[in-house]
Motif scaffolding. Sequence first.
Motif, PDB file in Angstrom:
ATOM      1  N   ALA A  54       0.832  -1.202   0.000  1.00 20.61           N
ATOM      2  CA  ALA A  54       0.000   0.000   0.000  1.00 20.61           C
ATOM      3  C   ALA A  54       0.871   1.259   0.000  1.00 20.61           C
ATOM      4  CB  ALA A  54      -0.919  -0.004   1.213  1.00 20.61           C
ATOM      5  N   PHE A  55       1.948   1.239   0.781  1.00 16.39           N
ATOM      6  CA  PHE A  55       2.852   2.386   0.850  1.00 16.39           C
ATOM      7  C   PHE A  55       3.507   2.632  -0.507  1.00 16.39           C
ATOM      8  CE2 PHE A  55       6.994   4.347   1.803  1.00 16.39           C
ATOM      9  CZ  PHE A  55       6.575   5.452   2.506  1.00 16.39           C
ATOM     10  N   ARG A  56       3.904   1.541  -1.180  1.00 20.70           N
ATOM     11  CA  ARG A  56       4.524   1.670  -2.506  1.00 20.70           C
ATOM     12  C   ARG A  56       3.543   2.294  -3.498  1.00 20.70           C
ATOM     13  NH1 ARG A  56       4.466  -0.117  -7.292  1.00 20.70           N
ATOM     14  NH2 ARG A  56       2.750  -1.575  -6.869  1.00 20.70           N
ATOM     15  N   ILE A  57       2.315   1.810  -3.498  1.00 21.66           N
ATOM     16  CA  ILE A  57       1.288   2.336  -4.393  1.00 21.66           C
ATOM     17  C   ILE A  57       0.986   3.794  -4.070  1.00 21.66           C
ATOM     18  CG2 ILE A  57      -1.160   2.145  -5.029  1.00 21.66           C
ATOM     19  CD1 ILE A  57      -0.841  -0.914  -4.524  1.00 21.66           C
ATOM     20  N   GLN A  58       0.866   4.073  -2.793  1.00 21.68           N
ATOM     21  CA  GLN A  58       0.578   5.430  -2.320  1.00 21.68           C
ATOM     22  C   GLN A  58       1.588   6.428  -2.865  1.00 21.68           C
ATOM     23  OE1 GLN A  58       0.827   5.637   1.932  1.00 21.68           O
ATOM     24  NE2 GLN A  58       0.998   7.867   2.000  1.00 21.68           N
ATOM     25  N   LYS A  59       2.864   6.134  -2.720  1.00 23.31           N
ATOM     26  CA  LYS A  59       3.904   7.071  -3.144  1.00 23.31           C
ATOM     27  C   LYS A  59       4.017   7.140  -4.666  1.00 23.31           C
ATOM     28  CE  LYS A  59       4.748   8.267   0.989  1.00 23.31           C
ATOM     29  NZ  LYS A  59       4.271   9.590   1.435  1.00 23.31           N
ATOM     30  N   ASP A  60       3.767   6.030  -5.326  1.00 24.18           N
ATOM     31  CA  ASP A  60       3.780   6.020  -6.785  1.00 24.18           C
ATOM     32  C   ASP A  60       2.687   6.941  -7.324  1.00 24.18           C
ATOM     33  OD1 ASP A  60       4.284   5.143  -9.508  1.00 24.18           O
ATOM     34  OD2 ASP A  60       2.495   3.885  -9.294  1.00 24.18           O
ATOM     35  N   TYR A  61       1.492   6.826  -6.779  1.00 26.91           N
ATOM     36  CA  TYR A  61       0.378   7.669  -7.233  1.00 26.91           C
ATOM     37  C   TYR A  61       0.618   9.132  -6.880  1.00 26.91           C
ATOM     38  CZ  TYR A  61      -2.421   3.457  -8.204  1.00 26.91           C
ATOM     39  OH  TYR A  61      -2.894   2.272  -8.702  1.00 26.91           O
ATOM     40  N   TYR A  62       1.183   9.363  -5.720  1.00 29.43           N
ATOM     41  CA  TYR A  62       1.476  10.734  -5.285  1.00 29.43           C
ATOM     42  C   TYR A  62       2.376  11.438  -6.290  1.00 29.43           C
ATOM     43  CZ  TYR A  62       3.284  14.426  -2.126  1.00 29.43           C
ATOM     44  OH  TYR A  62       3.663  15.615  -1.561  1.00 29.43           O
ATOM     45  N   ARG A  63       3.413  10.740  -6.713  1.00 30.08           N
ATOM     46  CA  ARG A  63       4.354  11.351  -7.651  1.00 30.08           C
ATOM     47  C   ARG A  63       3.746  11.491  -9.041  1.00 30.08           C
ATOM     48  NH1 ARG A  63      10.696  10.405  -6.913  1.00 30.08           N
ATOM     49  NH2 ARG A  63      10.516  12.256  -8.188  1.00 30.08           N
ATOM     50  N   ARG A  64       2.985  10.502  -9.467  1.00 28.75           N
ATOM     51  CA  ARG A  64       2.459  10.507 -10.837  1.00 28.75           C
ATOM     52  C   ARG A  64       1.221  11.375 -11.018  1.00 28.75           C
ATOM     53  NH1 ARG A  64       0.722   5.673 -13.346  1.00 28.75           N
ATOM     54  NH2 ARG A  64       0.748   4.357 -11.492  1.00 28.75           N
ATOM     55  N   TYR A  65       0.379  11.437  -9.992  1.00 23.30           N
ATOM     56  CA  TYR A  65      -0.907  12.118 -10.138  1.00 23.30           C
ATOM     57  C   TYR A  65      -1.031  13.404  -9.317  1.00 23.30           C
ATOM     58  CZ  TYR A  65      -2.517   7.807 -12.373  1.00 23.30           C
ATOM     59  OH  TYR A  65      -2.680   6.725 -13.219  1.00 23.30           O
ATOM     60  N   GLY A  66      -0.041  13.713  -8.498  1.00 24.90           N
ATOM     61  CA  GLY A  66      -0.116  14.913  -7.667  1.00 24.90           C
ATOM     62  C   GLY A  66      -0.653  14.640  -6.279  1.00 24.90           C
ATOM     63  N   THR A  67      -1.605  13.708  -6.172  1.00 24.98           N
ATOM     64  CA  THR A  67      -2.080  13.199  -4.885  1.00 24.98           C
ATOM     65  C   THR A  67      -2.374  11.717  -5.041  1.00 24.98           C
ATOM     66  OG1 THR A  67      -4.427  13.626  -5.361  1.00 24.98           O
ATOM     67  CG2 THR A  67      -3.212  15.378  -4.207  1.00 24.98           C
ATOM     68  N   THR A  68      -2.250  10.987  -3.937  1.00 23.67           N
ATOM     69  CA  THR A  68      -2.627   9.574  -3.955  1.00 23.67           C
ATOM     70  C   THR A  68      -4.103   9.444  -4.281  1.00 23.67           C
ATOM     71  OG1 THR A  68      -0.952   9.119  -2.261  1.00 23.67           O
ATOM     72  CG2 THR A  68      -2.614   7.423  -2.622  1.00 23.67           C
ATOM     73  N   MET A  69      -4.920  10.355  -3.774  1.00 25.01           N
ATOM     74  CA  MET A  69      -6.361  10.297  -4.033  1.00 25.01           C
ATOM     75  C   MET A  69      -6.661  10.297  -5.519  1.00 25.01           C
ATOM     76  SD  MET A  69      -9.405  12.910  -2.874  1.00 25.01           S
ATOM     77  CE  MET A  69      -9.085  14.106  -4.182  1.00 25.01           C
ATOM     78  N   ARG A  70      -5.988  11.149  -6.266  1.00 24.75           N
ATOM     79  CA  ARG A  70      -6.230  11.220  -7.710  1.00 24.75           C
ATOM     80  C   ARG A  70      -5.938   9.876  -8.366  1.00 24.75           C
ATOM     81  NH1 ARG A  70      -9.456  13.882 -11.139  1.00 24.75           N
ATOM     82  NH2 ARG A  70      -8.524  14.146 -13.186  1.00 24.75           N
ATOM     83  N   GLY A  71      -4.825   9.252  -7.969  1.00 22.21           N
ATOM     84  CA  GLY A  71      -4.496   7.936  -8.511  1.00 22.21           C
ATOM     85  C   GLY A  71      -5.530   6.885  -8.133  1.00 22.21           C
TER      86      GLY A  71
END
Length: 232
Positions: A54-71
């Motif tokens: 979950a932490f890996r996915i969270q940070k990946d989405y944060y960097r790619r989408y601006g927020t984890t929520m967006r991802g």
Amino acid sequence: MIDRPVPRDFAAVETWVFDLDNTLYPHHLNLWQQVDVRIRDFVAAWLKVSPEEAFRIQKDYYRRYGTTMRGMMLEHGVHADDYLAYVHEIDHSPLEPNPAMGDAIAALPGRKLILTNGSVAHAGKVLARLGISHHFEAVFDIIAAELEPKPAPQTYHRFLQRHGVDPLRAAMFEDLARNLAVPHQLGMTTVLVVPDDSKEVVREDWELEGRDAAHVDHVTEDLTGFLRALQR
């Protein structure tokens, strides 16, 4: 060697735009770390994966989408209201009233606005704890941004249009350098608020990068002192 552009000044500024988290309160309070943990837990529960995954996915989405929520919205159909309500359910007690910063903000000539990737509810709690709510005309949050977070260009355009802000007469204060690229391109004077080097902060390396970027006009680790100096 390429000469760095002359930093923009504040002579024409009539609108002062502030990010919220890690900008209006010190990085070393690590308040956002609480949110970070709840984001990980939300991702783990929604996707039924381990905390590590979950932490890996969270940070990946944060960097790619601006927020984890967006991802999570785009990739997994998460509803923003559910997400925001869960991740912002934190202990705000580390925040203490900051009348000195309030006075410095109040003394700035013109309007003061908040532009945050968080929610209005979270912003309200933070500003209330700091004792500075009354200094701000409005909060433009992730819902007002139609769920598209900074640094998406359309988010800044929506903000400027909704509040009638002339970017050539505005300044933006942020803790992430990448979120200042578009404001600077639009003509705003930009200020990066960085951690106090003497205090321990829980941030990823990339979040602390960019203080030498061409789109960063000014850098400070003391927002109140910086604002006071402007008035002098």
